[in-house]
Design a protein around this motif. Structure first.
Motif, PDB file in Angstrom:
ATOM      1  N   UNK A   1       0.844  -1.184   0.000  1.00  0.00           N
ATOM      2  CA  UNK A   1       0.000   0.000   0.000  1.00  0.00           C
ATOM      3  C   UNK A   1       0.887   1.244   0.000  1.00  0.00           C
ATOM      4  N   UNK A   2       0.578   2.182  -0.869  1.00  0.00           N
ATOM      5  CA  UNK A   2       1.341   3.421  -0.977  1.00  0.00           C
ATOM      6  C   UNK A   2       0.855   4.392   0.084  1.00  0.00           C
ATOM      7  N   UNK A   3       1.804   4.913   0.837  1.00  0.00           N
ATOM      8  CA  UNK A   3       1.477   5.860   1.904  1.00  0.00           C
ATOM      9  C   UNK A   3       1.731   7.278   1.395  1.00  0.00           C
ATOM     10  N   UNK A   4       0.688   8.121   1.292  1.00  0.00           N
ATOM     11  CA  UNK A   4       0.892   9.482   0.785  1.00  0.00           C
ATOM     12  C   UNK A   4       1.642  10.343   1.806  1.00  0.00           C
ATOM     13  N   UNK A   5       2.311  11.342   1.289  1.00  0.00           N
ATOM     14  CA  UNK A   5       3.038  12.271   2.153  1.00  0.00           C
ATOM     15  C   UNK A   5       2.037  13.093   2.963  1.00  0.00           C
ATOM     16  N   UNK A   6       2.368  13.401   4.227  1.00  0.00           N
ATOM     17  CA  UNK A   6       1.449  14.191   5.051  1.00  0.00           C
ATOM     18  C   UNK A   6       1.113  15.540   4.437  1.00  0.00           C
ATOM     19  N   UNK A   7       2.068  16.163   3.758  1.00  0.00           N
ATOM     20  CA  UNK A   7       1.787  17.469   3.150  1.00  0.00           C
ATOM     21  C   UNK A   7       0.801  17.328   1.994  1.00  0.00           C
ATOM     22  N   UNK A   8       0.842  16.204   1.276  1.00  0.00           N
ATOM     23  CA  UNK A   8      -0.107  15.991   0.178  1.00  0.00           C
ATOM     24  C   UNK A   8      -1.517  15.801   0.727  1.00  0.00           C
ATOM     25  N   UNK A   9      -1.635  15.063   1.813  1.00  0.00           N
ATOM     26  CA  UNK A   9      -2.948  14.857   2.438  1.00  0.00           C
ATOM     27  C   UNK A   9      -3.493  16.185   2.944  1.00  0.00           C
ATOM     28  N   UNK A  10      -2.645  16.984   3.567  1.00  0.00           N
ATOM     29  CA  UNK A  10      -3.081  18.285   4.077  1.00  0.00           C
ATOM     30  C   UNK A  10      -3.503  19.202   2.933  1.00  0.00           C
ATOM     31  N   UNK A  11      -2.787  19.153   1.817  1.00  0.00           N
ATOM     32  CA  UNK A  11      -3.147  19.991   0.669  1.00  0.00           C
ATOM     33  C   UNK A  11      -4.503  19.582   0.104  1.00  0.00           C
ATOM     34  N   UNK A  12      -4.767  18.288   0.051  1.00  0.00           N
ATOM     35  CA  UNK A  12      -6.068  17.816  -0.449  1.00  0.00           C
ATOM     36  C   UNK A  12      -7.185  18.252   0.493  1.00  0.00           C
ATOM     37  N   UNK A  13      -6.957  18.109   1.787  1.00  0.00           N
ATOM     38  CA  UNK A  13      -7.963  18.539   2.761  1.00  0.00           C
ATOM     39  C   UNK A  13      -8.200  20.047   2.690  1.00  0.00           C
ATOM     40  N   UNK A  14      -7.136  20.818   2.470  1.00  0.00           N
ATOM     41  CA  UNK A  14      -7.291  22.267   2.338  1.00  0.00           C
ATOM     42  C   UNK A  14      -8.104  22.603   1.094  1.00  0.00           C
ATOM     43  N   UNK A  15      -7.875  21.874   0.005  1.00  0.00           N
ATOM     44  CA  UNK A  15      -8.643  22.099  -1.216  1.00  0.00           C
ATOM     45  C   UNK A  15     -10.121  21.762  -1.003  1.00  0.00           C
ATOM     46  N   UNK A  16     -10.389  20.657  -0.308  1.00  0.00           N
ATOM     47  CA  UNK A  16     -11.777  20.288   0.001  1.00  0.00           C
ATOM     48  C   UNK A  16     -12.423  21.371   0.864  1.00  0.00           C
ATOM     49  N   UNK A  17     -11.692  21.874   1.854  1.00  0.00           N
ATOM     50  CA  UNK A  17     -12.210  22.945   2.716  1.00  0.00           C
ATOM     51  C   UNK A  17     -12.523  24.197   1.886  1.00  0.00           C
ATOM     52  N   UNK A  18     -11.672  24.480   0.915  1.00  0.00           N
ATOM     53  CA  UNK A  18     -11.885  25.659   0.071  1.00  0.00           C
ATOM     54  C   UNK A  18     -13.157  25.520  -0.765  1.00  0.00           C
ATOM     55  N   UNK A  19     -13.426  24.346  -1.300  1.00  0.00           N
ATOM     56  CA  UNK A  19     -14.581  24.127  -2.162  1.00  0.00           C
ATOM     57  C   UNK A  19     -15.857  23.933  -1.354  1.00  0.00           C
ATOM     58  N   UNK A  20     -15.759  23.348  -0.199  1.00  0.00           N
ATOM     59  CA  UNK A  20     -16.930  23.051   0.631  1.00  0.00           C
ATOM     60  C   UNK A  20     -17.592  24.369   1.073  1.00  0.00           C
TER      61      UNK A  20
END
Length: 132
Positions: A1-20
């Motif tokens: 299983x590929x483990x994403x970088x913490x900064x990538x996960x945070x960036x995705x969550x920030x993008x979701x927060x921006x659109x939500x």
């Protein structure tokens, strides 16, 4: 299983927060509603920046970072076979000592001198481990 970088996960969550549309300051208020979104993006960018700086320092430190994955065996450090004779070990140590001695790179600047010093310490430790 590929483990994403913490900064990538945070960036995705920030993008979701921006659109939500539901957040601390609702986006219905126009540009004022984007203030909290921008703050979240700034926080994520700052975290990614500081994480990158820490990783850069660890990579520059080499084995000084203390992770067991980065440690080499004394034979690998000196570049000799595990069944090398004492004469081969001595000759290789002298060759590497001449190449990496800090006085040899004194004219190249402080950074290279520091790298050469660390490499010389690593070579000396490996030599002492094999000769003990």
């Amino acid at each position: 299983m590929i483990k994403p970088a913490p900064s990538a996960v945070a960036a995705i969550l920030a993008l979701v927060y921006f659109v939500w549309p539901v957040d601390l300051i609702p986006d219905l208020f126009g540009p004022v509603g984007r203030i909290d979104d921008l703050l979240v993006f700034a926080l994520v960018a700052w975290q990614a920046y500081t994480l990158g700086k820490q990783r850069g320092k660890q990579q520059q430190g080499g084995t000084e970072a203390g992770t067991p994955d980065q440690e080499k065996s004394p034979h690998e450090v000196l570049g000799v076979e595990p069944n090398a004779s004492e004469e081969e070990i001595d000759a290789r140590y002298r060759q590497l000592a001449q190449q990496y001695h800090p006085d040899k790179v004194n004219h190249l600047g402080d950074e290279l001198k520091a790298v050469a010093h660390e490499k010389m310490l690593e070579i000396t430790r490996a030599y002492k481990a094999l000769r003990a």
